[in-house]
Design a protein around this motif. Structure first.
Motif, PDB file in Angstrom:
ATOM      1  N   HIS B 421    -127.527 -62.522  -3.909  1.00 29.43           N
ATOM      2  CA  HIS B 421    -128.856 -62.339  -3.312  1.00 29.43           C
ATOM      3  C   HIS B 421    -128.885 -61.259  -2.234  1.00 29.43           C
ATOM      4  N   LEU B 422    -127.768 -60.534  -2.055  1.00 32.09           N
ATOM      5  CA  LEU B 422    -127.666 -59.614  -0.914  1.00 32.09           C
ATOM      6  C   LEU B 422    -128.041 -58.176  -1.270  1.00 32.09           C
ATOM      7  N   ARG B 423    -128.586 -57.482  -0.289  1.00 30.40           N
ATOM      8  CA  ARG B 423    -128.815 -56.043  -0.429  1.00 30.40           C
ATOM      9  C   ARG B 423    -127.510 -55.323  -0.083  1.00 30.40           C
ATOM     10  N   PRO B 424    -127.348 -54.075  -0.559  1.00 30.20           N
ATOM     11  CA  PRO B 424    -126.082 -53.359  -0.337  1.00 30.20           C
ATOM     12  C   PRO B 424    -125.637 -53.367   1.124  1.00 30.20           C
ATOM     13  N   GLU B 425    -126.585 -53.092   2.037  1.00 27.04           N
ATOM     14  CA  GLU B 425    -126.181 -53.002   3.453  1.00 27.04           C
ATOM     15  C   GLU B 425    -125.754 -54.383   3.996  1.00 27.04           C
ATOM     16  N   GLU B 426    -126.347 -55.448   3.434  1.00 22.95           N
ATOM     17  CA  GLU B 426    -125.925 -56.787   3.866  1.00 22.95           C
ATOM     18  C   GLU B 426    -124.496 -57.087   3.405  1.00 22.95           C
ATOM     19  N   ILE B 427    -124.173 -56.629   2.200  1.00 25.92           N
ATOM     20  CA  ILE B 427    -122.805 -56.822   1.714  1.00 25.92           C
ATOM     21  C   ILE B 427    -121.821 -56.105   2.633  1.00 25.92           C
ATOM     22  N   GLU B 428    -122.153 -54.865   2.981  1.00 23.25           N
ATOM     23  CA  GLU B 428    -121.246 -54.095   3.849  1.00 23.25           C
ATOM     24  C   GLU B 428    -121.084 -54.775   5.207  1.00 23.25           C
ATOM     25  N   THR B 429    -122.194 -55.174   5.806  1.00 22.42           N
ATOM     26  CA  THR B 429    -122.125 -55.855   7.106  1.00 22.42           C
ATOM     27  C   THR B 429    -121.355 -57.162   6.985  1.00 22.42           C
ATOM     28  N   GLY B 430    -121.662 -57.926   5.947  1.00 21.64           N
ATOM     29  CA  GLY B 430    -121.001 -59.221   5.731  1.00 21.64           C
ATOM     30  C   GLY B 430    -119.499 -59.039   5.585  1.00 21.64           C
ATOM     31  N   LEU B 431    -119.086 -58.045   4.812  1.00 23.18           N
ATOM     32  CA  LEU B 431    -117.652 -57.827   4.600  1.00 23.18           C
ATOM     33  C   LEU B 431    -116.976 -57.306   5.869  1.00 23.18           C
ATOM     34  N   ASP B 432    -117.682 -56.456   6.632  1.00 26.34           N
ATOM     35  CA  ASP B 432    -117.133 -56.017   7.927  1.00 26.34           C
ATOM     36  C   ASP B 432    -116.801 -57.230   8.798  1.00 26.34           C
ATOM     37  N   ARG B 433    -117.761 -58.120   8.894  1.00 30.83           N
ATOM     38  CA  ARG B 433    -117.581 -59.288   9.760  1.00 30.83           C
ATOM     39  C   ARG B 433    -116.486 -60.206   9.213  1.00 30.83           C
ATOM     40  N   LEU B 434    -116.508 -60.395   7.904  1.00 32.43           N
ATOM     41  CA  LEU B 434    -115.523 -61.280   7.281  1.00 32.43           C
ATOM     42  C   LEU B 434    -114.115 -60.711   7.477  1.00 32.43           C
ATOM     43  N   ALA B 435    -113.967 -59.413   7.306  1.00 31.91           N
ATOM     44  CA  ALA B 435    -112.648 -58.786   7.439  1.00 31.91           C
ATOM     45  C   ALA B 435    -112.144 -58.945   8.873  1.00 31.91           C
ATOM     46  N   ARG B 436    -113.039 -58.766   9.845  1.00 30.07           N
ATOM     47  CA  ARG B 436    -112.636 -58.959  11.237  1.00 30.07           C
ATOM     48  C   ARG B 436    -112.163 -60.397  11.458  1.00 30.07           C
ATOM     49  N   PHE B 437    -112.930 -61.333  10.932  1.00 27.17           N
ATOM     50  CA  PHE B 437    -112.570 -62.751  11.059  1.00 27.17           C
ATOM     51  C   PHE B 437    -111.197 -63.030  10.420  1.00 27.17           C
ATOM     52  N   VAL B 438    -110.986 -62.537   9.201  1.00 29.56           N
ATOM     53  CA  VAL B 438    -109.735 -62.826   8.489  1.00 29.56           C
ATOM     54  C   VAL B 438    -108.543 -62.204   9.224  1.00 29.56           C
ATOM     55  N   ARG B 439    -108.707 -60.972   9.681  1.00 31.82           N
ATOM     56  CA  ARG B 439    -107.618 -60.316  10.419  1.00 31.82           C
ATOM     57  C   ARG B 439    -107.312 -61.057  11.721  1.00 31.82           C
TER      58      ARG B 439
END
Lengths: 444, 444
Positions: B421-439
């Motif tokens: 259900h996400l727009r491209p920019e939401e995917i990018e933002t979501g993955l940025d945040r997720l990657a920070r969390f995982v690291r």
């Protein structure tokens, strides 16, 4: 399930056709209730030219397909206002997955206030797929194990037997009377159930123009019923599909009189809204607690069941009903002015017509409801499925053997007659045929 | 239910407020499944600004409220033609109570033929309130008593745990693999169940882009699965909400390969039609017999359950889906050309984005589905509800702990990521945040 060897291609997949036995399926599928529904549907299909004094459907004369876009657009405008013009939010509310408890809860609460004098917190409502799902959710939640028992006036709406069957809940009948329910019998049954180590969880009632009896309970009976529910610690499941089709100065609903959260109120828009929307609701304000303290209300618990059953009620269908409510300032009494007049005229025509045709026949009598869709005709012979079949094929008129509302197969001397969906001339023809049938039977 | 004395007016009704304990309600209400659904809904509400890689909703970008009157009018015209211009019949079909099995069954059968190569007799279809009701009807019918057991790949869609819970049906997990299901484990589990005197009735599978794993089963696995079902005499419940969102030259559905009536096919229009219509269906051609001989098909039995549960699926909602089918010659693949492109672009963006951000992190990996709405991300720490809460509040991104699909509370090192259900920019933002969390987690 027994494998049946079948000749087929070499890869072996065809070797074992799946076959099932009804006896290996859930017991509700072989119950008299299930057979009842099947038989009654099927006989109507087999005799399409018969006049049906059997079907409890609302009158179709005012149906208009152009209402659908009109209602949808009214609801859409209302929602846009409420969401401060957020068009994306409007689209999401109507077209996306949505709130489990529904989206028209505030409009429903306003209708309950206006038409029924019920003051409901919208958060205590769950909008359901018709009243039948509301009944199922309630019984599913209340039936923990085989000790949990439901009481219901006999005879009772087929759907309550059906829903109880799906959750394997025993239904204990309470004696019906001319005022609706024998309260002494109710108390006796509750105590008897407890004495057997079982839990009487709730009693199901239709206080206004019951199905099948057409009876409306007096105010005094309602008050006593509420008192008994409190004293004996049971809930009352109040089902009210027909209440608006009667004198507006009649007694209030049990829910309007309920000050101790004893009543779970089951609502339907099938008769007052549109049957094709399949929208109903349940009002369940009862407090629920667990080991950690409050667990919200019974409505919250019913929403959990719903999330596992139908997820949510179609918001498109809800928008149609929401639009109809908005078109009439949330008053369904106002929305149904023509329908109310039609049903009352039909009722009068039925009562006059029965008097004219069968008033002098010994052993024949009927009750005289003051509203609703149904009445009961007593005849001097057992009126079961075989006789219905004979009547349908020879006299071309249908009625409902009352044993279906006892969930058994023993013919009784009573039939349910419905008059809600018929035009005046159909009532006259139907009664002509019925009277001929009854006189012929009585002479045998 | 314990009465609580409350001070109130003299008539006694207020004396005993109804109160309920969760422990006195059905066990499904206190199950991890029920808590799961509650928790996941509730966390999304508490963090409205978080990017949701959790919600499995379809993309909203193409939603258009003006489609509703258009679809309704297309269906209305179609029906008028079919009924030879009988306008009263059209009104009755859409607005009145209707056929329990539904009214768009022929259009659905045509869609199945065109898009899935499934040749269905329309009479073997029951149109349901979403796929969840279809699942409930099937499990309710198959679960006769406590010996009847359901198998399902672990991890599995939350809704199958939910529906099984409502009918008190034990769910035995079968080991999932990179190809979807461990067939040796399936056979072992079936035999083990039989050895314990129980009845393995069916195995639930999502062969195409499963929820939560995103895995599509190979053709060879499908063939072997069908063979096992025949040899071991169990049914397969094939749930297929995402099949259209992938390569059209992929393997056929189990149902298209099924020549021995082993497959009950569960369909959804929530992703390919409109979620707000809440319309799904079940195709159940299995022959059923009783002591008198044939009792029709399993679809007929499911219709009996439905008549006691929701009566029928809103024909207005069905007309909306019927109209969408008609607008595209009954091909939902054609109706979803834009959606299919969007989901595939989102999937590619997810896979590329994960590689770019987390490709070098030890202990982090993910699978690469070829379609659907979901993938699984493996992380070097247990990813449970507490960590989700922390991630939501601190990093503003949501995902689904995979333990919810095991219907238990033990955190595992896997999370489900959705991207439908996400727009491209939401995917990018979501993955940025997720990657920070995982690291950050991985460094702790």
């Amino acid at each position: 399930m027994g494998p049946r060897p079948v000749a087929g291609p070499a890869d072996g997949i065809e070797a074992d056709y799946a076959e099932l036995l009804v006896g290996d399926l859930h017991a509700s599928l072989a119950s008299p209730v299930s057979e009842s529904m099947n038989f009654l549907n099927e006989i109507a299909l087999r005799y399409p030219d018969a006049v049906s004094l059997a079907a409890g459907r609302p009158y179709e004369g005012y149906f208009d397909l152009d209402d659908l876009p009109r209602y949808l657009s009214l609801y859409r405008r209302h929602l846009a206002e409420r969401l401060g013009g957020d068009e994306e939010g409007v689209r999401r509310t109507v077209l996306q997955y949505g709130r489990t408890k529904g989206v028209i809860h505030e409009l429903v609460a306003e209708h309950l206030r206006l038409d029924e004098g019920i003051h409901a917190d919208p958060q205590d409502l769950v909008v359901t797929v018709g009243c039948q799902e509301a009944l199922y959710l309630t019984l599913r939640a209340l039936r923990r194990d085989e000790r949990d028992v439901l009481l219901a006036v006999a005879p009772s709406y087929v759907g309550v037997h059906g829903a109880a069957g799906l959750v394997d809940m025993t239904l204990v009948p309470v004696r019906g009377t001319a005022d609706g329910i024998d309260l002494d019998d109710l108390v006796a049954r509750i105590r008897e159930i407890r004495a057997r180590g079982l839990n009487p969880r709730a009693c199901y009632v239709i206080p206004d123009f019951a199905n099948p009896s057409g009876i409306r309970m007096s105010l005094e009976t309602r008050r006593r019923l509420l008192r008994i529910a409190a004293e004996e610690d049971v809930l009352l499941l109040e089902d009210n599909p027909y209440g608006l089709f009667g004198d507006p100065d009649g007694p209030p609903t049990l829910k309007a009189l309920d000050t101790a959260a004893r009543v779970v109120y089951l609502g339907s828009f099938a008769k007052t809204g549109l049957p094709g929307a399949r929208v109903g609701y349940v009002l369940a304000e009862q407090r629920v607690s667990d080991a950690h303290g409050s667990a919200g209300t019974l409505a919250d618990q019913l929403a959990k069941v719903k999330s596992m059953l139908t997820v949510n009620t179609s918001p498109i269908a809800q928008a149609v009903i929401g639009g109809k409510l908005l078109a009439h300032g949330c008053s369904l009494r106002e929305a149904n002015v023509r329908e109310i007049a039609t049903y009352r005229a039909n009722l009068t025509r039925m009562l006059d017509g029965l008097e004219r045709r069968l008033g002098d026949v010994p052993g024949v009598s009927w009750n005289a409801p003051e509203g609703g869709f149904f009445l009961l005709l007593t005849v001097p012979f057992p009126a079961g499925d075989d006789l219905l079949e004979h009547c349908a094929s020879t006299y071309q008129v249908l009625w409902t053997p009352v044993h279906h509302f006892y969930a058994d197969t023993r013919p009784r001397n009573v039939m349910r007659l419905s008059f809600s969906h018929l035009r005046p001339e159909e009532i006259e023809t139907g009664l002509d045929r019925l009277a001929r049938f009854v006189r012929d039977q009585q002479q045998n």
